[in-house]
Design an enzyme around this catalytic site. Structure first.
Site, short mmCIF file in Angstrom:
data_model
loop_
_atom_site.label_atom_id
_atom_site.label_comp_id
_atom_site.label_asym_id
_atom_site.label_seq_id
_atom_site.Cartn_x
_atom_site.Cartn_y
_atom_site.Cartn_z
N ASP A 1 -2.37 -11.74 1.52
CA ASP A 1 -1.14 -11.12 2.03
C ASP A 1 0.04 -11.71 1.27
O ASP A 1 0.39 -12.89 1.44
CB ASP A 1 -1.01 -11.41 3.53
CG ASP A 1 0.15 -10.66 4.17
OD1 ASP A 1 0.83 -9.90 3.46
OD2 ASP A 1 0.36 -10.84 5.38
N ASP B 1 0.65 -4.78 -0.87
CA ASP B 1 0.74 -6.24 -0.84
C ASP B 1 -0.34 -6.91 0.01
O ASP B 1 -0.27 -8.11 0.27
CB ASP B 1 2.12 -6.68 -0.33
CG ASP B 1 2.42 -6.16 1.08
OD1 ASP B 1 1.67 -5.31 1.58
OD2 ASP B 1 3.41 -6.63 1.67
N GLU B 2 -1.36 -6.16 0.43
CA GLU B 2 -2.41 -6.75 1.25
C GLU B 2 -3.78 -6.23 0.83
O GLU B 2 -3.91 -5.07 0.43
CB GLU B 2 -2.22 -6.42 2.73
CG GLU B 2 -1.09 -7.14 3.41
CD GLU B 2 -1.12 -6.91 4.91
OE1 GLU B 2 -2.19 -7.09 5.53
OE2 GLU B 2 -0.06 -6.56 5.48
#
Length: 348
Positions: free
Chosen positions: A12, A105-106
């Site tokens: 993350d 973003d994860e």
């Protein structure tokens, strides 16, 4: 025969849009800044310096400015964020092909069958590569399932690693507020609180008939999560992303543009040769310059279509070099590196 416990890593990125802007422009580092509407609109991402002053994602720009009069507002550059995301997940694919990208973003990595590194070592290596090469930080959670790893990655952001030991999933989750459970958000949490279900342990132990009155048809699945059970597999993308790069360290300081341009052309030659050997093509060329004081500058240019040919990239080099090499003290340049984000060419 016992089944091997899974090792699932959740990755993350921290304050991703804001962190990318700070990575791309060293003048923003350490300052309260945010990505969002510069006059009206909402905050898409705030740096941790801005968060310390009360600025939050989804807050109106006007409210953010009231809380932080010195807030630096940057309009979003989503092509830049996509490039950083692609490079970040390219490092993940270097560790395992089992990478599930959930958002820009994860993502999850299944390290169960990885023979390269121990899962904790893999997590450390991944965070280090992203920090050193992209100048952003990530938080990571390692557990036997996706749900626990995701919770672990978010508990102590930013730049934190947390491992949930196998067998300890239920006790790890037990004291956390119910809002950490999937599907329990700002609108539904008050219903759980009214029913006396404040923490995850209470959901794990509740009679299923009582839980059904609160959660309806999702009660069984919700209780499984609360008990630390999650059998969902990591589902990798159909095509593995990849990046290739070259770097050159100069032994003496130089401010000679023609010399650096010639070196950069040579690097592109080597990279394109590698692309052709692997049946790949590149679309985006990223140039990074590191100065003697270790400050980095990084800019990118993209072709309309992916190509494995040097001649297609040559016209990008001079304007890209001048945009990247913008500091007045050019003679302090020590390191010049180039990366391409690439896509696999169809076999003929």
């Amino acid at each position: 025969m016992t089944t091997q416990a899974r090792s699932i890593l959740h990755l993350d990125a921290d304050a991703f849009y804001a962190s990318v802007e700070q990575a791309a422009d060293s003048r923003l580092r350490g300052k309260p800044m945010a990505v969002g509407g510069t006059s009206r609109g909402v905050i898409a991402s705030a740096s941790y310096e801005a968060r310390a002053l009360g600025v939050r994602t989804a807050m109106s720009t006007a409210q953010a400015k009231r809380l932080c009069p010195g807030l630096i507002l940057i309009p979003g550059d989503f092509e830049k964020y996509e490039r950083f995301s692609q490079l970040m997940f390219a490092y993940a694919h270097d560790l395992t092909p089992m990478v599930e990208i959930c958002s820009i973003d994860e993502g999850y990595l299944d390290l169960t069958a990885s023979t390269q590194l121990h899962p904790q070592e893999a997590a450390t290596c991944l965070a280090q590569q992203i920090r050193e090469n992209l100048k952003i930080t990530v938080s990571q959670g390692l557990a036997s399932n996706k749900f626990c790893s995701a919770v672990a990655s978010k508990l102590k952001k930013p730049n934190h690693f947390m491992e949930v030991p196998t067998g300890g999933e239920r006790s790890f989750l037990a004291p956390l507020p119910t809002r950490w459970l999937p599907g329990v958000g700002t609108r539904t949490e008050p219903i759980f609180l009214q029913a006396g279900l404040r923490i995850i342990q209470q959901v794990a132990e509740a009679p299923i008939s009582e839980l059904q009155r609160v959660a309806g048809s999702s009660a069984l699945a919700l209780q499984s999560y609360a008990q630390g059970v999650d059998t969902r597999p990591v589902i990798p993308a159909s095509a593995e992303p990849k990046s290739v790069g070259e770097q050159e360290t100069f032994h003496t300081d130089t401010g000679d543009e023609e010399f650096i341009l010639a070196v950069t052309r040579t690097m592109v030659d080597r990279l394109c040769r590698r692309l052709r050997e692997e049946g790949l093509a590149a679309r985006t060329l990223t140039l990074r310059i590191r100065y003697r004081d270790m400050e980095d500058a990084m800019r990118s240019e993209s072709l309309h279509d992916p190509s494995p040919l040097e001649n297609d990239f040559y016209p990008l080099l001079r304007p890209l070099l001048r945009r990247t090499w913008a500091r007045s003290d050019r003679k302090s340049t020590r390191l010049n590196s180039s990366h391409e984000w690439i896509s696999r060419m169809p076999s003929s």
